[in-house]
Scaffold this active site. Structure first.
Site, PDB file in Angstrom:
ATOM      1  CG  HIS A   1      36.653  34.553  72.552  1.00 48.55           C
ATOM      2  ND1 HIS A   1      35.865  35.790  72.138  1.00 48.55           N
ATOM      3  CD2 HIS A   1      35.892  33.529  72.107  1.00 48.55           C
ATOM      4  CE1 HIS A   1      35.014  35.241  71.182  1.00 48.55           C
ATOM      5  NE2 HIS A   1      34.741  34.069  71.415  1.00 48.55           N
TER       6      HIS A   1
ATOM      7  CD  GLU B   1      39.644  38.887  73.798  1.00 45.03           C
ATOM      8  OE1 GLU B   1      39.221  39.862  73.051  1.00 45.03           O
ATOM      9  OE2 GLU B   1      39.748  37.791  73.488  1.00 45.03           O
TER      10      GLU B   1
ATOM     11  CB  CYS C   1      33.479  39.829  71.253  1.00 40.45           C
ATOM     12  SG  CYS C   1      33.586  38.630  72.478  1.00 40.45           S
TER      13      CYS C   1
ATOM     14  CB  CYS D   1      36.306  39.293  75.410  1.00 38.60           C
ATOM     15  SG  CYS D   1      36.583  37.869  75.016  1.00 38.60           S
TER      16      CYS D   1
END
Length: 143
Positions: free
Chosen positions: A46, A48, A76, A79
């Site tokens: 991801h 992040e 999410c 993260c």
């Protein structure tokens, strides 16, 4: 946030879900990245996490206590948990994620006193622009 949107556009150009993230310390961007799950075939790639990893590497410490994480979509649980683990000072995000957001929408890992660290959250920065890019992407890829 406009630079995080640039990262999100780069993700889309690479066939990824358009999410971009920056790690900022003071007024300096120390890391920037975008989603790369398809490219890397890595469920943890991801925006992040990639930005947090790059920031820690650049700064020589996993403790990012003076950093802010800017991201186009609400993080999410994975993260948000990584932001807590990295001791980030704050998370700033654009579009809320009612299906998976862990900074206030579905969960709030950032201000749970049971965890070892709490951080501030600033939601809705350039929200319309952040949400528009995601809506366009999913409209094009789900029809």
């Amino acid at each position: 946030m406009s630079l995080a949107l640039d990262e999100a556009r780069q993700a889309e150009a690479e066939g990824e879900v358009p999410v971009g993230a920056l790690v900022v310390v003071g007024r300096e961007i120390v890391a920037a990245d975008h989603n790369r799950r398809e490219q890397l075939q890595d469920p943890t790639a991801h925006a992040e996490l990639l930005a947090l990893r790059a920031a820690a590497s650049r700064l020589g410490s996993w403790r990012l206590v003076d950093a802010s994480l800017y991201v186009t979509l609400e993080p999410c649980p994975m993260c948000a948990g990584a932001a807590v683990a990295a001791r980030i000072r704050r998370v700033v995000f654009g579009a809320a994620d009612p299906k998976a957001g862990a900074c206030g929408s579905l969960y709030n890992l950032c201000s749970d006193p049971r965890l070892n660290h709490e951080l501030s959250v600033v939601p809705g920065v350039l929200e319309s622009a952040c949400a528009a890019g995601l809506k366009q992407y999913f409209h094009a890829h789900r029809h």
